[in-house]
Design a protein around this motif. Structure first.
Motif, mmCIF file in Angstrom:
data_model
loop_
_atom_site.group_PDB
_atom_site.id
_atom_site.type_symbol
_atom_site.label_atom_id
_atom_site.label_comp_id
_atom_site.label_asym_id
_atom_site.label_seq_id
_atom_site.Cartn_x
_atom_site.Cartn_y
_atom_site.Cartn_z
ATOM 1 N N HIS A 31 -21.837 -32.114 16.811
ATOM 2 C CA HIS A 31 -21.721 -31.409 15.524
ATOM 3 C C HIS A 31 -20.240 -31.241 15.146
ATOM 4 O O HIS A 31 -19.855 -31.474 13.982
ATOM 5 N N LYS A 32 -19.437 -30.874 16.122
ATOM 6 C CA LYS A 32 -17.991 -30.740 15.850
ATOM 7 C C LYS A 32 -17.376 -32.084 15.434
ATOM 8 O O LYS A 32 -16.568 -32.168 14.498
ATOM 9 N N ALA A 33 -17.764 -33.149 16.164
ATOM 10 C CA ALA A 33 -17.224 -34.475 15.832
ATOM 11 C C ALA A 33 -17.645 -34.892 14.429
ATOM 12 O O ALA A 33 -16.856 -35.480 13.668
ATOM 13 N N GLN A 34 -18.940 -34.574 14.102
ATOM 14 C CA GLN A 34 -19.383 -34.901 12.738
ATOM 15 C C GLN A 34 -18.599 -34.130 11.686
ATOM 16 O O GLN A 34 -18.221 -34.681 10.649
ATOM 17 N N LYS A 35 -18.345 -32.850 11.946
ATOM 18 C CA LYS A 35 -17.543 -32.058 11.011
ATOM 19 C C LYS A 35 -16.126 -32.635 10.867
ATOM 20 O O LYS A 35 -15.601 -32.789 9.756
ATOM 21 N N GLU A 36 -15.504 -32.930 12.004
ATOM 22 C CA GLU A 36 -14.160 -33.511 11.954
ATOM 23 C C GLU A 36 -14.156 -34.852 11.221
ATOM 24 O O GLU A 36 -13.239 -35.161 10.446
ATOM 25 N N LEU A 37 -15.213 -35.638 11.448
ATOM 26 C CA LEU A 37 -15.318 -36.926 10.776
ATOM 27 C C LEU A 37 -15.437 -36.746 9.263
ATOM 28 O O LEU A 37 -14.814 -37.487 8.481
ATOM 29 N N LYS A 38 -16.269 -35.742 8.853
ATOM 30 C CA LYS A 38 -16.396 -35.467 7.417
ATOM 31 C C LYS A 38 -15.062 -35.037 6.824
ATOM 32 O O LYS A 38 -14.673 -35.473 5.730
ATOM 33 N N LEU A 39 -14.346 -34.171 7.564
ATOM 34 C CA LEU A 39 -13.027 -33.723 7.079
ATOM 35 C C LEU A 39 -12.063 -34.906 6.968
ATOM 36 O O LEU A 39 -11.300 -35.018 5.977
ATOM 37 N N LYS A 40 -12.109 -35.768 7.961
ATOM 38 C CA LYS A 40 -11.230 -36.932 7.912
ATOM 39 C C LYS A 40 -11.611 -37.868 6.769
ATOM 40 O O LYS A 40 -10.738 -38.451 6.110
ATOM 41 N N ASP A 41 -12.942 -38.006 6.546
ATOM 42 C CA ASP A 41 -13.376 -38.830 5.415
ATOM 43 C C ASP A 41 -12.878 -38.255 4.093
ATOM 44 O O ASP A 41 -12.409 -38.993 3.210
#
Length: 372
Positions: A75-85
């Motif tokens: 979940h954290k990685a997905q959040k970070e990925l969304k932020l990076k996107d």
């Protein structure tokens, strides 16, 4: 299963360790020993089962905790990925905006550069045109000065140049030019106008003495030559010579003649040179071949004058023409001095001015050459 195992473990020790207080007669120990062996085996099995269940429960707990941890990390990685996107999308928009601004800036710079080049070419063409015109004017002025010097050098009081002095020619051959250019040549004022090597010869053998007051006024005017009659030099000449010389019977016309002489717009020409034009003023004001318009007296008028570009001609007598011509000669000479065309000593210029003043004095008293 664990509950059943605990119940069994609680019941088994009671059965397995129960011993009679008094053994009965005739009983044997073997059955008791067998029972004990059976109870020990069961206890060992129960312990192993307990350990296995504990291991299983521990592995399940570990598995569940690991799964939860992995889910949280995912979940954290997905959040970070969304932020990076989102950050990549924002940076991409910024880059596109910068590229667009850079293109617009480049286009505006090229347009401005082309505009500056066009303006520079236009200014250069205009400057070159002005330069050519200025050079043409300079060449024309130099040619005029050369011609003027040639005329001046070839004319002396003893041997005047008839082209320079049209009053010496017959009326049918006289050539007149516009303004004072037609009239200023009626005296030898131009003899020394633009020549520093030719010295005017004396009119006659006579004694001369410089008047200190008049010479001082002329020197002061020569330092800063001007046509403003408020200076002491010109004020005296206006009062003593110009004013009386141009003071005719017809006061209104006399004032117009004086203004035209000052502005260099007076024209004098022989009567027989052209066909008489139609004028807008009455014949009485213009005079006629037998009547002078300035004096109002019946005289034979061989010349006529035009003031500026009015188109109206006025017939004048020889005496009036001599007076106007004398004043024109004086103004012509002082204009030459003002323009720097006279290259002579101050005293020589002073005596030329005095000679011109004498001509004006003689003309206003009625003396004039017979050629008039």
């Amino acid at each position: 299963s664990q509950a059943n195992f605990e119940e069994d473990s609680q019941k088994q020790p009671a059965v397995g360790h129960w011993k009679p207080l008094m053994p009965s007669k005739g009983s044997k120990e073997e059955p008791e020993t067998g029972w004990q062996d059976a109870g020990g085996v069961d206890e060992t099995q129960s312990t192993e089962q307990l350990n296995v269940s504990r291991l299983r429960s521990s592995s399940v707990e570990i598995r569940e905790k690991g799964s939860e941890f992995l889910k949280e990390e995912l979940h954290k990685a997905q959040k970070e990925l969304k932020l990076k996107d989102k950050e990549c999308e924002r940076l991409s928009k910024v880059r596109e905006q910068l590229e667009q601004e850079l293109e617009e800036l480049t286009a505006s710079l090229f347009e401005e550069a082309h505009k500056m080049v066009r303006e520079a070419n236009t200014k250069q063409a205009a400057s070159e045109k002005q330069l050519r015109e200025a050079r043409g004017k300079i060449d024309m002025l130099q040619a005029e000065v050369t011609a003027l010097k040639t005329l001046v050098i070839t004319s002396t009081p003893s041997s005047p140049n008839r082209e320079l002095h049209p009053q010496l020619q017959s009326p049918s051959k006289a050539v007149f030019r516009k303004g004072h250019g037609r009239n200023k040549s009626t005296s030898s004022a131009m003899v020394s106008a633009a020549n520093q090597n030719v010295t005017p010869e004396p009119v006659s053998h006579e004694c001369k003495e410089v008047d200190s007051i008049l010479f001082a006024e002329f020197q002061a005017w020569k330092e800063s030559p001007t046509l403003d009659k408020s200076c002491s030099f010109l004020d005296r000449i206006y009062r003593e010579d110009v004013g009386p010389c141009l003071d005719f019977t017809k006061q209104e016309l006399s004032e117009l003649v004086r203004v035209a002489v000052e502005q260099n717009t007076l024209t004098i020409e022989p009567v027989a040179s052209q066909t008489l034009p139609v004028v807008n003023v009455s014949a009485g004001e213009c005079g006629g071949p037998k009547k002078c318009a300035l004096s109002g007296l019946p005289r034979t008028c061989k010349h006529r004058i035009m003031l500026g570009d009015s188109g109206n001609y006025y017939y004048i007598s020889p005496s009036c023409r001599a007076r106007i011509t004398a004043v024109c000669n004086f103004f012509t000479y002082i204009r030459y001095i003002q323009q720097g065309l006279v290259r002579q000593d101050v005293e020589l210029m002073y005596w030329e001015v005095m000679r011109l003043r004498r001509e004006m004095s003689l003309a206003k008293l009625g003396f004039y050459p017979s050629e008039m």
